[in-house]
Write an enzyme that holds these catalytic residues in place. Structure first.
Site, PDB file in Angstrom:
ATOM      1  N   HIS A  19      48.079  -1.945 -72.846  1.00 48.09           N
ATOM      2  CA  HIS A  19      46.689  -2.036 -72.424  1.00 48.09           C
ATOM      3  C   HIS A  19      46.093  -3.259 -73.103  1.00 48.09           C
ATOM      4  O   HIS A  19      45.857  -3.274 -74.306  1.00 48.09           O
ATOM      5  CB  HIS A  19      45.959  -0.755 -72.836  1.00 48.09           C
ATOM      6  CG  HIS A  19      44.632  -0.593 -72.173  1.00 48.09           C
ATOM      7  ND1 HIS A  19      44.501  -0.229 -70.857  1.00 48.09           N
ATOM      8  CD2 HIS A  19      43.376  -0.758 -72.646  1.00 48.09           C
ATOM      9  CE1 HIS A  19      43.217  -0.171 -70.541  1.00 48.09           C
ATOM     10  NE2 HIS A  19      42.518  -0.494 -71.609  1.00 48.09           N
ATOM     11  N   LYS A 164      37.520  -1.628 -63.762  1.00 54.74           N
ATOM     12  CA  LYS A 164      37.104  -2.622 -64.746  1.00 54.74           C
ATOM     13  C   LYS A 164      38.307  -3.493 -65.053  1.00 54.74           C
ATOM     14  O   LYS A 164      39.427  -2.986 -65.177  1.00 54.74           O
ATOM     15  CB  LYS A 164      36.638  -1.870 -65.986  1.00 54.74           C
ATOM     16  CG  LYS A 164      36.222  -2.725 -67.133  1.00 54.74           C
ATOM     17  CD  LYS A 164      35.350  -1.892 -68.063  1.00 54.74           C
ATOM     18  CE  LYS A 164      35.618  -2.230 -69.501  1.00 54.74           C
ATOM     19  NZ  LYS A 164      34.716  -1.531 -70.417  1.00 54.74           N
ATOM     20  N   LYS A 166      39.820  -6.341 -67.689  1.00 53.17           N
ATOM     21  CA  LYS A 166      39.678  -6.970 -68.999  1.00 53.17           C
ATOM     22  C   LYS A 166      40.096  -8.429 -68.840  1.00 53.17           C
ATOM     23  O   LYS A 166      41.284  -8.709 -68.617  1.00 53.17           O
ATOM     24  CB  LYS A 166      40.604  -6.268 -70.005  1.00 53.17           C
ATOM     25  CG  LYS A 166      40.202  -4.819 -70.276  1.00 53.17           C
ATOM     26  CD  LYS A 166      39.095  -4.777 -71.296  1.00 53.17           C
ATOM     27  CE  LYS A 166      38.845  -3.375 -71.808  1.00 53.17           C
ATOM     28  NZ  LYS A 166      37.722  -3.352 -72.764  1.00 53.17           N
ATOM     29  N   ASP A 195      35.158  -6.957 -68.139  1.00 58.26           N
ATOM     30  CA  ASP A 195      34.832  -6.900 -69.567  1.00 58.26           C
ATOM     31  C   ASP A 195      35.504  -8.093 -70.232  1.00 58.26           C
ATOM     32  O   ASP A 195      36.726  -8.232 -70.184  1.00 58.26           O
ATOM     33  CB  ASP A 195      35.349  -5.583 -70.177  1.00 58.26           C
ATOM     34  CG  ASP A 195      34.887  -5.406 -71.619  1.00 58.26           C
ATOM     35  OD1 ASP A 195      34.210  -6.309 -72.155  1.00 58.26           O
ATOM     36  OD2 ASP A 195      35.210  -4.339 -72.209  1.00 58.26           O
ATOM     37  N   GLU A 221      30.528  -7.363 -68.679  1.00 62.00           N
ATOM     38  CA  GLU A 221      30.418  -6.731 -70.000  1.00 62.00           C
ATOM     39  C   GLU A 221      30.742  -7.712 -71.124  1.00 62.00           C
ATOM     40  O   GLU A 221      31.785  -8.364 -71.110  1.00 62.00           O
ATOM     41  CB  GLU A 221      31.387  -5.535 -70.056  1.00 62.00           C
ATOM     42  CG  GLU A 221      31.322  -4.763 -71.359  1.00 62.00           C
ATOM     43  CD  GLU A 221      32.137  -3.481 -71.312  1.00 62.00           C
ATOM     44  OE1 GLU A 221      32.535  -3.039 -70.204  1.00 62.00           O
ATOM     45  OE2 GLU A 221      32.400  -2.922 -72.391  1.00 62.00           O
ATOM     46  N   ASP A 246      28.035  -4.456 -75.341  1.00 59.80           N
ATOM     47  CA  ASP A 246      28.935  -3.443 -75.896  1.00 59.80           C
ATOM     48  C   ASP A 246      29.115  -3.713 -77.385  1.00 59.80           C
ATOM     49  O   ASP A 246      28.478  -3.071 -78.227  1.00 59.80           O
ATOM     50  CB  ASP A 246      30.274  -3.472 -75.133  1.00 59.80           C
ATOM     51  CG  ASP A 246      31.294  -2.500 -75.708  1.00 59.80           C
ATOM     52  OD1 ASP A 246      30.935  -1.736 -76.624  1.00 59.80           O
ATOM     53  OD2 ASP A 246      32.452  -2.496 -75.258  1.00 59.80           O
ATOM     54  N   LYS A 270      28.563   4.079 -77.379  1.00 61.54           N
ATOM     55  CA  LYS A 270      29.818   4.564 -77.952  1.00 61.54           C
ATOM     56  C   LYS A 270      29.501   5.266 -79.265  1.00 61.54           C
ATOM     57  O   LYS A 270      29.037   4.616 -80.210  1.00 61.54           O
ATOM     58  CB  LYS A 270      30.751   3.387 -78.274  1.00 61.54           C
ATOM     59  CG  LYS A 270      31.403   2.731 -77.078  1.00 61.54           C
ATOM     60  CD  LYS A 270      32.285   1.583 -77.544  1.00 61.54           C
ATOM     61  CE  LYS A 270      32.980   0.926 -76.373  1.00 61.54           C
ATOM     62  NZ  LYS A 270      33.685  -0.302 -76.785  1.00 61.54           N
ATOM     63  N   GLU A 324      33.508   5.571 -68.965  1.00 59.99           N
ATOM     64  CA  GLU A 324      34.846   4.987 -69.030  1.00 59.99           C
ATOM     65  C   GLU A 324      35.798   5.961 -69.730  1.00 59.99           C
ATOM     66  O   GLU A 324      36.696   5.560 -70.458  1.00 59.99           O
ATOM     67  CB  GLU A 324      34.726   3.682 -69.825  1.00 59.99           C
ATOM     68  CG  GLU A 324      35.898   2.758 -69.707  1.00 59.99           C
ATOM     69  CD  GLU A 324      35.617   1.447 -70.424  1.00 59.99           C
ATOM     70  OE1 GLU A 324      34.598   0.824 -70.108  1.00 59.99           O
ATOM     71  OE2 GLU A 324      36.399   1.086 -71.310  1.00 59.99           O
TER      72      GLU A 324
HETATM   73 MG    MG Z   1      33.883  -3.283 -73.797  1.00 58.15          MG
END
Ligand code: MG
Length: 371
Positions: A19, A164, A166, A195, A221, A246, A270, A324
């Protein structure tokens, strides 16, 4: 119910595939679990997930464990779990920052308090408003064709219709083309978002966001480093596409500063990043007062950590951009006896006592490592 003991476990969980984030590629996700025990054999379990040792935050899993055991545990033992906010106030007076450590302890205490009352933890936060929450999926293979196939499978299975990407690593222009190809393939059937994990400078952000906005991308993001709030504010006022903060939100006070200068018009909340569930509710209140939309973020937690976030998010009136909370889907194994249920593009918020998850202690001990 008085807290009689507190233990901390560092647990490494293997993922189904690498990931990739800008700062780290996760193949083994490290979470920190806290267990508090009251009388009558009742236990409360809390969790925070970390990303890439010290690459995401100065709070490494090892630092979290040591700081809890040496500095937080003595302040917590003997206290009544139902006074979790009073306990946090006591901890905050003697321990600065350490938001991940505080969140891990607070969530364990809340789990114990709710179990002692025989109610789901969301009852301690005013009650549930949402029985289920929309869940985004991260397409992270890096291969456009494979990502499109994965997106189509998710849509067909009615598992996710929010994707999403990355894109903080590699050539920005090539990344933008990759994202736009995916958006073109899925069309209006899905929301596609990016993001950047703080990876761009302002100049790069200007031309990349323009192309992403023109291509129908729904959310950008954290395009810039967490410290560069002024430039985040300039991007927010320049573009129609929403800019989400974030990594800029590391405390309740940060959230106010970001809201005040509008360094983003969406907040990714978060619990670990702001110090726990009570703090997350405060961040949500700041967002509500400032007219800022919310998104339920993740540090990629296990089923326990996912249930913890989901229960809190279920008490927030508006989560405009969904959540998420896909963590459990990324792991090859689970540390709970029951699983999070995903259906019809949503996750069902667990409803049992505490956070609604029953720990599989054999698995916890199996995946636990020393410092
Ligand atoms: Mg993020």
């Amino acid at each position: 119910m008085n807290i009689q003991s507190l233990d901390v476990f560092i647990v490494d969980l293997p993922t189904i595939r690498p990931h990739q984030l800008a700062m780290h590629t996760i193949v083994m996700q490290t979470i920190v679990l806290v267990r508090v025990a009251g009388g009558d054999g009742l236990e409360g379990w809390g969790e925070v997930a970390t990303i890439g040792g010290a690459s995401y935050s100065e709070e490494t899993p090892e630092a979290i464990k040591v700081n809890i055991e040496k500095y937080i545990k003595p302040l917590v033992i003997g206290e009544d779990a139902i006074h979790f906010d009073a306990i946090s106030t006591k901890v905050n007076r003697q321990v600065v920052r350490n938001t991940f450590a505080k969140a891990a302890v607070e969530t364990a205490i809340i789990d114990l308090a709710a179990k002692a009352k025989g109610v789901p933890a969301y009852e301690l936060f005013g009650g549930q408003i949402h029985a289920s929450l929309p869940v985004a999926w991260t397409l992270a293979s890096g291969d456009t064709k494979r990502d499109i196939e994965e997106a189509r499978e998710c849509l067909k299975a009615k598992r996710h219709n929010i994707f999403k990407l990355k894109i903080g690593i590699g050539d920005p222009k090539r990344n933008v083309s990759h994202v736009l190809a995916i958006k073109e393939a899925v069309g209006d059937a899905a929301s596609v978002r990016v993001d950047v994990n703080q990876a761009w400078d302002e100049t790069t952000a200007l031309y990349c966001i323009e192309a992403l906005e023109d291509g129908g991308i729904d959310l950008i993001e954290q395009p810039l480093p967490a410290w560069n709030k002024e430039a985040m504010a300039r991007l927010t006022s320049k573009f129609k596409v929403p800019i989400m903060a974030d990594e800029s939100l590391c405390s309740v006070k940060d959230s106010y500063q970001v809201a005040k200068i509008r360094a983003g018009n969406v907040f990714s909340v978060k619990p670990a990043q702001v110090g726990g569930l009570t703090a997350t509710k405060k961040v949500a209140a700041i967002a509500e007062a400032a007219g800022i939309s919310l998104y339920g973020g993740t540090m990629i937690e296990s089923s326990l950590g996912t249930a913890i976030s989901a229960q809190l998010y279920s008490t927030i009136p508006e989560m405009t951009y969904g959540t998420e909370l896909f963590g459990p889907l990324l792991f090859t194994d689970t540390i709970t006896l029951n699983s999070i249920v995903y259906e019809d593009f949503q996750m069902i918020v667990p409803r049992g006592p505490g956070f609604g998850m029953e720990m599989d202690k054999e698995k916890v001990f199996h995946y636990t490592r020393e410092l």
